[in-house]
Design a protein around this motif. Structure first.
Motif, mmCIF file in Angstrom:
data_model
loop_
_atom_site.group_PDB
_atom_site.id
_atom_site.type_symbol
_atom_site.label_atom_id
_atom_site.label_comp_id
_atom_site.label_asym_id
_atom_site.label_seq_id
_atom_site.Cartn_x
_atom_site.Cartn_y
_atom_site.Cartn_z
ATOM 1 N N ALA A 13 1.021 -1.199 0.034
ATOM 2 C CA ALA A 13 0.099 -0.051 -0.009
ATOM 3 C C ALA A 13 0.839 1.357 -0.131
ATOM 4 C CB ALA A 13 -0.871 0.017 1.135
ATOM 5 N N ASP A 14 0.534 2.251 -0.845
ATOM 6 C CA ASP A 14 1.078 3.452 -0.902
ATOM 7 C C ASP A 14 2.616 3.287 -1.068
ATOM 8 O OD1 ASP A 14 -1.243 4.714 0.086
ATOM 9 O OD2 ASP A 14 -0.692 4.846 1.937
ATOM 10 N N GLY A 15 3.053 2.263 -2.147
ATOM 11 C CA GLY A 15 4.358 2.190 -2.507
ATOM 12 C C GLY A 15 5.154 1.414 -1.496
ATOM 13 N N LYS A 16 4.608 0.957 -0.334
ATOM 14 C CA LYS A 16 5.567 0.209 0.642
ATOM 15 C C LYS A 16 5.045 -1.327 0.609
ATOM 16 C CE LYS A 16 7.382 4.011 2.462
ATOM 17 N NZ LYS A 16 9.029 4.056 2.601
ATOM 18 N N ALA A 52 11.503 -5.955 0.205
ATOM 19 C CA ALA A 52 10.381 -5.443 0.977
ATOM 20 C C ALA A 52 11.053 -4.376 1.837
ATOM 21 C CB ALA A 52 9.715 -6.477 1.886
ATOM 22 N N ASP A 53 9.928 -3.326 2.440
ATOM 23 C CA ASP A 53 10.487 -2.177 3.129
ATOM 24 C C ASP A 53 10.550 -2.842 4.707
ATOM 25 O OD1 ASP A 53 10.172 0.375 1.721
ATOM 26 O OD2 ASP A 53 8.384 -0.907 1.166
ATOM 27 N N LEU A 54 9.735 -4.098 4.830
ATOM 28 C CA LEU A 54 9.864 -4.624 6.247
ATOM 29 C C LEU A 54 9.525 -5.992 6.243
ATOM 30 C CD1 LEU A 54 9.985 -4.669 9.513
ATOM 31 C CD2 LEU A 54 7.861 -4.083 9.470
ATOM 32 N N LEU A 55 10.339 -6.851 6.557
ATOM 33 C CA LEU A 55 10.305 -8.514 6.569
ATOM 34 C C LEU A 55 10.168 -8.723 8.125
ATOM 35 C CD1 LEU A 55 10.085 -11.078 5.793
ATOM 36 C CD2 LEU A 55 12.500 -11.337 5.698
ATOM 37 N N LYS A 77 14.533 -4.175 3.385
ATOM 38 C CA LYS A 77 15.118 -2.881 3.952
ATOM 39 C C LYS A 77 15.244 -3.092 5.435
ATOM 40 C CE LYS A 77 13.745 0.002 0.175
ATOM 41 N NZ LYS A 77 12.690 -0.588 -0.508
ATOM 42 N N ARG A 78 14.578 -3.423 5.891
ATOM 43 C CA ARG A 78 14.357 -3.855 7.535
ATOM 44 C C ARG A 78 13.963 -5.125 7.742
ATOM 45 N NH1 ARG A 78 10.198 0.033 9.775
ATOM 46 N NH2 ARG A 78 10.325 -0.237 12.079
ATOM 47 N N MET A 79 14.407 -5.817 8.729
ATOM 48 C CA MET A 79 14.001 -7.189 9.336
ATOM 49 C C MET A 79 13.667 -7.021 10.715
ATOM 50 S SD MET A 79 16.225 -10.485 9.683
ATOM 51 C CE MET A 79 15.652 -12.101 9.774
ATOM 52 N N LEU A 80 12.504 -7.541 11.251
ATOM 53 C CA LEU A 80 12.087 -8.073 12.458
ATOM 54 C C LEU A 80 12.153 -9.387 13.083
ATOM 55 C CD1 LEU A 80 9.488 -5.040 13.016
ATOM 56 C CD2 LEU A 80 11.769 -4.957 14.231
ATOM 57 N N VAL A 81 12.399 -9.886 13.732
ATOM 58 C CA VAL A 81 12.460 -11.072 14.318
ATOM 59 C C VAL A 81 11.308 -11.574 15.224
ATOM 60 C CG1 VAL A 81 13.725 -13.055 14.955
ATOM 61 C CG2 VAL A 81 14.901 -11.420 13.728
ATOM 62 N N VAL A 116 5.073 -0.217 18.134
ATOM 63 C CA VAL A 116 4.322 0.180 16.993
ATOM 64 C C VAL A 116 5.463 0.512 15.962
ATOM 65 C CG1 VAL A 116 2.796 1.875 15.576
ATOM 66 C CG2 VAL A 116 2.244 1.134 18.008
ATOM 67 N N TYR A 117 5.194 -0.124 14.717
ATOM 68 C CA TYR A 117 6.319 0.134 13.722
ATOM 69 C C TYR A 117 5.814 0.637 12.198
ATOM 70 C CZ TYR A 117 8.679 -3.088 16.785
ATOM 71 O OH TYR A 117 9.222 -3.567 17.854
ATOM 72 N N GLU A 118 6.193 1.759 11.897
ATOM 73 C CA GLU A 118 5.752 2.421 10.711
ATOM 74 C C GLU A 118 6.382 1.536 9.450
ATOM 75 O OE1 GLU A 118 3.507 5.262 8.549
ATOM 76 O OE2 GLU A 118 4.158 5.532 10.862
ATOM 77 N N VAL A 119 5.638 1.337 8.356
ATOM 78 C CA VAL A 119 5.922 0.552 7.304
ATOM 79 C C VAL A 119 6.374 1.678 6.343
ATOM 80 C CG1 VAL A 119 5.703 -1.234 5.837
ATOM 81 C CG2 VAL A 119 5.054 -1.773 7.862
#
Ligand SMILES: [Zn+2]
Ligand SMILES: [Zn+2]
Length: 243
Positions: free
Chosen positions: A145-148, A169-172, A205-209, A240-243
């Motif tokens: 959504a919105d290019g993210k 991906a911006d966030l995995l 770009k970013r990874m959360l485990v 809270v995480y912004e994507v």
């Protein structure tokens, strides 16, 4: 898209914690992803059952869907109280049938079966699912959504599909259920070293485990993931995480 971590443990929660559950907010809509044991009480601290717009279940293991069984009662109550008339839209795999029928057959649930490579528009987001190898059918999912782009691995063994699926991906949000020393041949999850490698291959770009085994020292998990993906962090409950 804004991602709130409700729960991050598996296959059972740390005391006071919750198994896998995430709230994805977009355009004023509330999409809940997985509802493992321990999640409902935490979720209800943020919103009413009547305010969930869509629920998406990666697969039907109790650490990802256990609290949906209790959510059914909260949905019944929200109907009685006049807070919600429409059934809750739930995306879920068809198998195992015992678990899927417990959810699909409920009067306040409008069930949609997830299949491999399926696409759907969920609350304005373009969503794609990809079947991963696990003990039961389990789906990785990609929200755009919105290019993210936000990708959640669900539960999975190591495989060649996830990295291309998550590419760029911006966030995995990636499971890492084992430390490498504990992984046995044929085990149904990746270990933390493999999780980091997948994120590296995917050039995210970013990874959360997530999918943290509650008895582990969290630094041990991170150290293994960071062998391949140095900026990885563990997802934190309530954050809270912004994507
Ligand atoms: Zn799990
Ligand atoms: Zn599982």
């Amino acid at each position: 898209m804004k991602l709130t971590c409700i729960g991050r443990y598996g296959p059972y929660p740390r005391a006071g914690g919750s198994c896998s559950c995430y709230l994805l907010r977009y355009n004023g809509k509330n999409v809940v992803i997985d509802m493992g044991c321990g999640s409902l009480t935490k979720l209800l601290g943020l919103l009413r059952a009547a305010d969930i717009d869509t629920l998406v279940l990666s697969h039907l293991h109790a650490d990802h869907m256990g609290d949906v069984l209790t959510l059914r009662y909260a949905l019944d109550a929200s109907k009685k109280m006049g807070q919600r008339q429409q059934p809750l839209t739930v995306y879920l795999p068809a198998q195992p049938e015992t678990e899927s029928s417990l959810i699909s057959a409920h009067g306040m649930i409008d069930a949609h079966t997830i299949t491999d490579d399926m696409t759907a528009n969920i609350c304005g987001m373009d969503v794609t699912f990809s079947l991963m190898p696990h003990a039961v059918p389990s789906f990785a999912m990609k929200f755009c959504a919105d290019g993210k782009t936000f990708v959640y691995s669900g539960d999975t063994k190591e495989n060649d599909k996830l990295a291309p699926f998550a590419y760029g991906a911006d966030l995995l949000l990636m499971e890492a259920a084992y430390l490498s020393r504990d992984k046995t041949p044929g085990a149904p999850h990746v270990d933390a070293i493999e999780a980091g490698r997948i994120a590296l291959d995917a050039q995210v770009k970013r990874m959360l485990v997530t999918h943290i085994f509650p008895e582990y020292n969290e630094n041990d998990i991170l150290n293994e993931v960071r062998e391949s993906f140095p900026s990885a962090k563990l997802i934190e409950e309530t954050q809270v995480y912004e994507v």
